[in-house]
Design a protein around this motif. Structure first.
Motif, PDB file in Angstrom:
ATOM      1  N   GLU A  84       1.951  65.674  34.797  1.00 44.09           N
ATOM      2  CA  GLU A  84       1.763  64.516  33.925  1.00 44.09           C
ATOM      3  C   GLU A  84       2.712  64.549  32.737  1.00 44.09           C
ATOM      4  N   GLN A  85       3.056  65.773  32.289  1.00 43.89           N
ATOM      5  CA  GLN A  85       3.957  65.925  31.151  1.00 43.89           C
ATOM      6  C   GLN A  85       5.423  65.755  31.536  1.00 43.89           C
ATOM      7  N   GLY A  86       5.694  65.531  32.818  1.00 40.54           N
ATOM      8  CA  GLY A  86       7.064  65.333  33.264  1.00 40.54           C
ATOM      9  C   GLY A  86       7.855  66.600  33.444  1.00 40.54           C
ATOM     10  N   LEU A  87       7.157  67.757  33.539  1.00 38.29           N
ATOM     11  CA  LEU A  87       7.824  69.052  33.687  1.00 38.29           C
ATOM     12  C   LEU A  87       7.899  69.500  35.148  1.00 38.29           C
ATOM     13  N   ALA A  88       7.320  68.702  36.014  1.00 35.87           N
ATOM     14  CA  ALA A  88       7.331  68.996  37.450  1.00 35.87           C
ATOM     15  C   ALA A  88       7.000  67.706  38.183  1.00 35.87           C
ATOM     16  N   GLY A  89       7.337  67.677  39.481  1.00 31.20           N
ATOM     17  CA  GLY A  89       6.803  66.616  40.289  1.00 31.20           C
ATOM     18  C   GLY A  89       7.760  65.623  40.890  1.00 31.20           C
ATOM     19  N   ASP A  90       9.036  65.670  40.582  1.00 27.72           N
ATOM     20  CA  ASP A  90       9.961  64.709  41.187  1.00 27.72           C
ATOM     21  C   ASP A  90      10.087  64.919  42.694  1.00 27.72           C
ATOM     22  N   THR A  91       9.942  66.182  43.111  1.00 29.25           N
ATOM     23  CA  THR A  91      10.043  66.505  44.537  1.00 29.25           C
ATOM     24  C   THR A  91       8.859  67.355  44.968  1.00 29.25           C
ATOM     25  N   ASP A  92       8.446  67.180  46.236  1.00 27.14           N
ATOM     26  CA  ASP A  92       7.415  68.028  46.821  1.00 27.14           C
ATOM     27  C   ASP A  92       8.034  69.363  47.214  1.00 27.14           C
ATOM     28  N   ALA A 100       4.052  70.325  43.623  1.00 26.06           N
ATOM     29  CA  ALA A 100       5.139  69.707  42.859  1.00 26.06           C
ATOM     30  C   ALA A 100       6.094  70.785  42.366  1.00 26.06           C
ATOM     31  N   THR A 101       7.381  70.623  42.652  1.00 27.43           N
ATOM     32  CA  THR A 101       8.390  71.594  42.239  1.00 27.43           C
ATOM     33  C   THR A 101       8.639  71.476  40.734  1.00 27.43           C
ATOM     34  N   LEU A 102       8.747  72.621  40.077  1.00 28.56           N
ATOM     35  CA  LEU A 102       8.983  72.646  38.628  1.00 28.56           C
ATOM     36  C   LEU A 102      10.415  72.236  38.307  1.00 28.56           C
ATOM     37  N   HIS A 103      10.614  71.720  37.105  1.00 27.15           N
ATOM     38  CA  HIS A 103      11.946  71.407  36.597  1.00 27.15           C
ATOM     39  C   HIS A 103      12.471  72.651  35.886  1.00 27.15           C
ATOM     40  N   ILE A 130       9.704  74.533  30.387  1.00 27.76           N
ATOM     41  CA  ILE A 130       9.199  75.311  31.513  1.00 27.76           C
ATOM     42  C   ILE A 130       9.591  76.772  31.357  1.00 27.76           C
ATOM     43  N   ARG A 131      10.812  77.015  30.957  1.00 29.16           N
ATOM     44  CA  ARG A 131      11.251  78.402  30.762  1.00 29.16           C
ATOM     45  C   ARG A 131      10.420  79.092  29.690  1.00 29.16           C
ATOM     46  N   ASP A 132      10.183  78.395  28.575  1.00 28.30           N
ATOM     47  CA  ASP A 132       9.367  78.974  27.500  1.00 28.30           C
ATOM     48  C   ASP A 132       7.956  79.262  27.999  1.00 28.30           C
ATOM     49  N   ALA A 167      10.817  83.335  45.257  1.00 29.02           N
ATOM     50  CA  ALA A 167      11.884  83.537  44.265  1.00 29.02           C
ATOM     51  C   ALA A 167      13.220  83.026  44.771  1.00 29.02           C
ATOM     52  N   TYR A 168      13.390  83.009  46.089  1.00 24.74           N
ATOM     53  CA  TYR A 168      14.657  82.565  46.676  1.00 24.74           C
ATOM     54  C   TYR A 168      14.942  81.095  46.417  1.00 24.74           C
ATOM     55  N   ALA A 169      13.904  80.291  46.126  1.00 29.90           N
ATOM     56  CA  ALA A 169      14.087  78.862  45.937  1.00 29.90           C
ATOM     57  C   ALA A 169      14.305  78.476  44.480  1.00 29.90           C
ATOM     58  N   VAL A 170      14.125  79.432  43.575  1.00 31.77           N
ATOM     59  CA  VAL A 170      14.275  79.170  42.139  1.00 31.77           C
ATOM     60  C   VAL A 170      15.713  79.464  41.735  1.00 31.77           C
ATOM     61  N   PRO A 171      16.338  78.606  40.934  1.00 33.31           N
ATOM     62  CA  PRO A 171      17.724  78.869  40.524  1.00 33.31           C
ATOM     63  C   PRO A 171      17.853  80.237  39.853  1.00 33.31           C
TER      64      PRO A 171
END
Length: 385
Positions: free
Chosen positions: A110-118, A126-129, A135-137, A159-163
């Motif tokens: 809801e805060q716009g920090l995740a969710g653009d992609t499944d 919802a994938t995190l931004h 998000i990092r903090d 972990a392989y899917a996270v930048p």
């Protein structure tokens, strides 16, 4: 030294009998782990690797709140009890951190920090931004929060899917306060050493060796295991395993007799081994295709070890013997491995750290068997009679 830990890996929601897809309840199930902590020690392990314990929608990997214990498992007091109970026994605790995605109902969406992609087509995840500083903090604070409460490290789900730059930033900041914490990344394919280096991970899951181990035993083709051992990473600590919450039980895949050989590989190759709860009792289970696909490999434990079926006792004995070999040769963690000889039905590999050495011989003909020896001394032997 955390890298020399032998982990007992538990999926707590299912192992402790929590409802997964049914209406959620409130219970203090974490405390039901007490008799299993002594069992863990008697087995020869000294680490408890827990699957998700944070508030989630269903199975734990759909997190709703990373700072709250799942109500089906208990509360902060139950967690503190668990940490004290483990600490008094010398048991390290590692938690499972899902920082790639969250449940659709997580406030971050809801805060716009995740969710653009499944996540991988799962509409409920919802994938995190990961590029967002907020998000990092948040992840830094979550990791530090539980490290301050007494855990020793984190398993980093997918972990392989996270930048990798996300991990570099977040882990550097966490290590400022906790330089000795262990960060184990779930990695399936690719160059393990490079992936770990780019993300500054301490260890990665060794899926290539897992696959080669069971496949060689099923197909009577130790050439595949030899190939994996020749590629066994040296630039990062491999987390070795023959079972976990996402794969078929090793005793179902290869049969209980050959599962002893798989355990021998696990306990004598370089790396940091983890044992999925029940493998040491020859638990069986094969994943299905439906919404309950994982249930068979994530069973409930009885109230205490005394209630385990006696049918698995023989496997428990062999695991204890093999873990004993590993504990007496803890240098294996950072050793190198060399394949000495191989045929379809046999393989011999040698491990050394420059001062010590150990050799493992496996064979499938005329019956499955294993021998572990060092400098002329037999350390372990077993053969199907």
């Amino acid at each position: 030294m955390l890298d020399r830990t032998i982990w007992w890996h538990v999926y707590p929601l299912a192992a402790l009998g929590a409802p997964i897809r049914e209406v959620k309840d409130r219970a203090h199930r974490l405390r039901a782990l007490e008799p299993w902590l002594d069992y863990l020690i008697e087995l020869g392990c000294n680490g408890l690797l827990l699957g998700p314990i944070f508030e989630s929608a269903t199975h734990g990997y759909d997190t709703l709140d990373h700072l709250r214990i799942d109500s089906r498992l208990g509360d902060d007091a139950d967690f503190d009890w668990l940490i004290d109970a483990c600490s008094s026994r010398g048991i390290h605790v590692m938690l499972d951190g899902v920082f790639n995605h969250v449940a659709r109902a997580h406030p971050w969406v809801e805060q716009g920090l995740a969710g653009d992609t499944d996540w991988e087509g799962h509409g409920e995840l919802a994938t995190l931004h990961h590029a967002d500083p907020a998000i990092r903090d948040a992840v830094v604070e979550i990791m530090c929060h539980w490290l301050r409460r007494g855990i020793s490290g984190w398993r980093l789900d997918v972990a392989y899917a996270v930048p990798p730059e996300f991990w570099r930033d977040v882990l550097a900041r966490v290590r400022e306060e906790f330089p000795d914490a262990m960060f184990l990344g779930e990695v399936i394919h690719g160059d393990y050493s490079s992936i770990a280096a780019e993300g500054t991970l301490d260890a990665v899951t060794q899926y290539e060796l897992w696959k080669a181990t069971w496949s060689s035993l099923v197909d009577v083709n130790f050439w595949e295991l030899a190939h994996a051992l020749e590629r066994h990473p040296t630039g990062v600590l491999p987390n070795t395993f023959v079972g976990n919450h996402d794969v078929d039980r090793i005793a179902s895949t290869v049969g209980p007799d050959k599962a002893v050989l798989a355990a021998a590989v696990l306990m004598t190759v370089p790396g940091m081994p983890s044992i999925y709860y029940g493998d040491e009792q020859a638990f069986t289970g094969v994943r299905g295709e439906s919404w309950s696909a994982d249930d068979s490999v994530r069973p409930a434990l009885p109230a205490s070890p005394s209630e385990l079926s006696p049918l698995g006792g023989w496997m428990h004995t062999e695991y204890r013997r093999l873990i004993g070999v590993r504990r007496r040769h803890a240098w294996l963690t950072r050793a190198s491995v060399e394949v000495m000889d191989k045929t379809n039905e046999t393989i011999s590999f040698h491990c050394s750290d420059g001062q010590h050495s150990l050799q493992t011989d496996l064979w499938l003909d005329p019956a499955p068997g294993v021998r572990i020896h060092a400098e002329g001394e037999e350390l372990y032997s077993w053969m199907l009679k």
